[in-house]
Scaffold this motif. Structure first.
Motif, mmCIF file in Angstrom:
data_model
loop_
_atom_site.group_PDB
_atom_site.id
_atom_site.type_symbol
_atom_site.label_atom_id
_atom_site.label_comp_id
_atom_site.label_asym_id
_atom_site.label_seq_id
_atom_site.Cartn_x
_atom_site.Cartn_y
_atom_site.Cartn_z
ATOM 1 N N THR A 36 33.077 9.022 60.485
ATOM 2 C CA THR A 36 33.202 8.771 61.917
ATOM 3 C C THR A 36 34.308 9.655 62.481
ATOM 4 N N LEU A 37 33.990 10.432 63.497
ATOM 5 C CA LEU A 37 34.990 11.188 64.243
ATOM 6 C C LEU A 37 35.566 10.277 65.325
ATOM 7 N N LEU A 38 36.869 10.105 65.325
ATOM 8 C CA LEU A 38 37.540 9.265 66.312
ATOM 9 C C LEU A 38 38.219 10.190 67.320
ATOM 10 N N MET A 39 37.690 10.243 68.526
ATOM 11 C CA MET A 39 38.124 11.222 69.524
ATOM 12 C C MET A 39 38.836 10.535 70.684
ATOM 13 N N PRO A 40 40.025 11.023 71.061
ATOM 14 C CA PRO A 40 40.689 10.466 72.240
ATOM 15 C C PRO A 40 39.981 10.911 73.515
ATOM 16 N N ARG A 41 40.087 10.072 74.548
ATOM 17 C CA ARG A 41 39.451 10.422 75.831
ATOM 18 C C ARG A 41 40.321 9.929 76.977
ATOM 19 N N ARG A 42 40.810 10.899 77.754
ATOM 20 C CA ARG A 42 41.576 10.580 78.948
ATOM 21 C C ARG A 42 40.645 10.395 80.139
ATOM 22 N N LEU A 65 30.324 9.495 66.227
ATOM 23 C CA LEU A 65 31.400 9.869 67.134
ATOM 24 C C LEU A 65 31.785 8.653 67.950
ATOM 25 N N VAL A 66 33.068 8.307 67.922
ATOM 26 C CA VAL A 66 33.595 7.210 68.726
ATOM 27 C C VAL A 66 34.708 7.772 69.600
ATOM 28 N N GLN A 67 34.580 7.596 70.921
ATOM 29 C CA GLN A 67 35.631 8.007 71.842
ATOM 30 C C GLN A 67 36.447 6.788 72.251
ATOM 31 N N ARG A 68 37.760 6.968 72.297
ATOM 32 C CA ARG A 68 38.658 5.883 72.687
ATOM 33 C C ARG A 68 39.494 6.307 73.888
ATOM 34 N N GLU A 69 39.554 5.445 74.882
ATOM 35 C CA GLU A 69 40.378 5.735 76.044
ATOM 36 C C GLU A 69 41.852 5.728 75.652
ATOM 37 N N THR A 70 42.567 6.750 76.123
ATOM 38 C CA THR A 70 43.975 6.880 75.793
ATOM 39 C C THR A 70 44.615 7.882 76.738
ATOM 40 N N ARG A 71 45.916 7.854 76.824
ATOM 41 C CA ARG A 71 46.632 8.894 77.558
ATOM 42 C C ARG A 71 47.119 9.980 76.618
ATOM 43 N N TRP A 72 46.928 9.774 75.289
ATOM 44 C CA TRP A 72 47.527 10.647 74.286
ATOM 45 C C TRP A 72 46.494 11.621 73.746
ATOM 46 N N VAL A 73 46.396 12.774 74.387
ATOM 47 C CA VAL A 73 45.472 13.825 73.974
ATOM 48 C C VAL A 73 46.247 15.130 73.879
ATOM 49 N N GLY A 74 46.151 15.820 72.759
ATOM 50 C CA GLY A 74 46.821 17.102 72.628
ATOM 51 C C GLY A 74 47.585 17.214 71.326
ATOM 52 N N GLU A 75 48.150 18.406 71.095
ATOM 53 C CA GLU A 75 48.744 18.731 69.806
ATOM 54 C C GLU A 75 50.266 18.619 69.774
ATOM 55 N N GLY A 76 50.901 18.249 70.865
ATOM 56 C CA GLY A 76 52.349 18.093 70.862
ATOM 57 C C GLY A 76 52.794 16.999 69.906
ATOM 58 N N ALA A 77 54.029 17.099 69.417
ATOM 59 C CA ALA A 77 54.516 16.155 68.413
ATOM 60 C C ALA A 77 54.497 14.718 68.933
ATOM 61 N N TRP A 83 49.186 9.025 69.584
ATOM 62 C CA TRP A 83 47.754 8.854 69.319
ATOM 63 C C TRP A 83 47.541 8.291 67.913
ATOM 64 N N LEU A 84 48.321 8.737 66.952
ATOM 65 C CA LEU A 84 48.194 8.198 65.597
ATOM 66 C C LEU A 84 48.529 6.707 65.572
ATOM 67 N N LEU A 85 49.592 6.312 66.266
ATOM 68 C CA LEU A 85 49.937 4.892 66.306
ATOM 69 C C LEU A 85 48.807 4.072 66.909
ATOM 70 N N GLN A 86 48.164 4.613 67.930
ATOM 71 C CA GLN A 86 47.014 3.924 68.508
ATOM 72 C C GLN A 86 45.858 3.884 67.505
ATOM 73 N N ALA A 87 45.621 5.007 66.825
ATOM 74 C CA ALA A 87 44.528 5.069 65.852
ATOM 75 C C ALA A 87 44.753 4.086 64.706
ATOM 76 N N PHE A 88 46.005 3.929 64.274
ATOM 77 C CA PHE A 88 46.297 3.023 63.164
ATOM 78 C C PHE A 88 45.872 1.579 63.495
ATOM 79 N N LYS A 89 45.846 1.243 64.789
ATOM 80 C CA LYS A 89 45.469 -0.106 65.202
ATOM 81 C C LYS A 89 43.980 -0.228 65.521
ATOM 82 N N ASP A 90 43.281 0.897 65.496
ATOM 83 C CA ASP A 90 41.880 0.902 65.902
ATOM 84 C C ASP A 90 41.014 0.183 64.862
#
Length: 375
Positions: A36-42, A65-77, A83-90
């Motif tokens: 499953t690809l877990l993709m953020p979606r703003r 493919l599963v899209q999750r609503e989030t404000r955290w999209v991108g490669e910045g630290a 986004w990882l913290l959100q994913a850990f709870k998914d």
């Protein structure tokens, strides 16, 4: 095995890291895993389905493919950490057998994952950022860590030196998709399809067209050999390289090509170019054993490449490529002359490239990764 693969991006684009992630995930699916690809979606990002992702990257294989609503999209630290913290709870992650990711933050924060995890990456982070060695060791040694999958021995050495146990490291080179290389074309056939001259010598670079790829060296080589047509395939606009190329009558700039269209350009070439520059590896550090290497080998055309510690794992001078010192266009021009003037040498290099490519497919990579995960 149920695998969840969190992504950092929410829109389809042309970056090699996206291509690598989706090809790896699809190959793991073909190997029998449930991926499953877990993709953020703003807000404002498109709703995507897995068919669109498969078509964009030209892959086949069972994927979700599963899209999750989030404000955290991108490669910045900070963004990727949140986004990882959100994913850990998914619930998708918490119900998985494995979290598989190439998100850099996983290398030193993966120990917080609620399920077993593995990190897939190409950078030499312990050498680039020595301060990270301790958290990297901690993450790698975590009981539920399945280890680190590196794209090259060159990168893996950095983690060994940092104290990551050998049993937690796997070097798994990337690959090509053999099906995308069909039908195989003779150079003349490919040139007819593309409207390129049959009688002219042609050198092709296929990849991102920007200053970080060492393309100044290709332009310098082109200036020394005006009788050869140089094609830069992969442009996404009018950047510095494109503007510099305008001054050279023997350089053509070609837009980015979809996966199914690219092989014709590779088959049309007398020689395929990896820019003879040390900058992508040593100055920018964003290009280690570049993805184009695998498509070039699979095309079975002669390759001209720099002497470099990463590509040395696959490219052997006189066997499947000709290697030149980086940053010396005159030396590269002399080697190009030798290659174009010796049909026997070109044939031997082509045969060597195909031999090397025979074990460098995405499916071969997935088989090695599966064995590593299930050990």
């Amino acid at each position: 095995m149920r695998i969840v693969y969190p992504l950092l991006w929410s829109r389809l684009d042309r970056k090699a890291c996206r291509e690598q992630s989706v090809n790896t995930a699809a190959a793991l699916g073909r190997a029998g895993h449930e991926v499953t690809l877990l993709m953020p979606r703003r807000a404002g990002d498109p709703a995507l389905d897995v068919g669109e992702v498969r078509a964009w990257f030209g892959v086949e294989g069972p994927l979700r493919l599963v899209q999750r609503e989030t404000r955290w999209v991108g490669e910045g630290a900070v963004t990727s950490a949140m986004w990882l913290l959100q994913a850990f709870k998914d619930p998708e992650v918490r119900g998985a057998d494995l979290l598989y990711s190439r998100i850099p933050m996983m290398i030193w924060a993966g120990w917080r994952s609620p399920v077993p995890f593995v990190t897939d990456h190409y950078r030499r982070w312990p050498d680039d950022w020595p301060i990270l060695r301790r958290p990297i060791r901690k993450t790698a040694r975590a009981e539920h860590s399945r280890g680190l999958i590196l794209h090259s021995d060159y990168a893996a050495g950095s983690y060994r030196r940092a104290g990551v146990p050998a049993e937690k490291l796997l070097t798994a080179h990337n690959g090509a998709n053999p099906a995308q290389m069909l039908p195989r074309l003779e150079a003349g056939e490919a040139r007819d399809r593309l409207g390129l001259p049959r009688e002219r010598r042609i050198a092709v670079y296929a990849g991102r067209v920007n200053q970080e790829k060492g393309l100044d060296q290709v332009l310098a080589l082109a200036a020394l050999r005006p009788e050869v047509l140089f094609l830069l395939v992969g442009s996404e606009g009018q950047g510095p390289i494109e503007r510099a190329a305008v001054a050279l009558d023997n350089v053509g700039v070609v837009p980015w090509q979809r996966p199914e269209a690219l092989p014709s350009f590779l088959y049309a070439a007398d020689v395929l170019l990896i820019p003879a520059s040390s900058a992508p590896l040593e100055r920018f550090g964003t290009c280690v054993l570049p993805m184009k290497t695998f498509a070039y080998l699979a095309a079975g055309r002669p390759i001209l490449a720099p002497e470099a510690p990463d590509t040395a794992e696959l490219l052997r001078d006189g066997d499947n490529a000709l290697l030149v010192p980086p940053g010396r266009p005159a030396a590269a021009a002399a080697v190009l002359d030798r290659l174009l003037g010796d049909l026997g040498l070109a044939r031997r290099l082509s045969e060597g490239a195909l031999r090397t490519a025979s074990e460098l497919s995405w499916d071969h990579r997935a088989t090695r990764i599966s064995a590593f995960l299930q050990r």
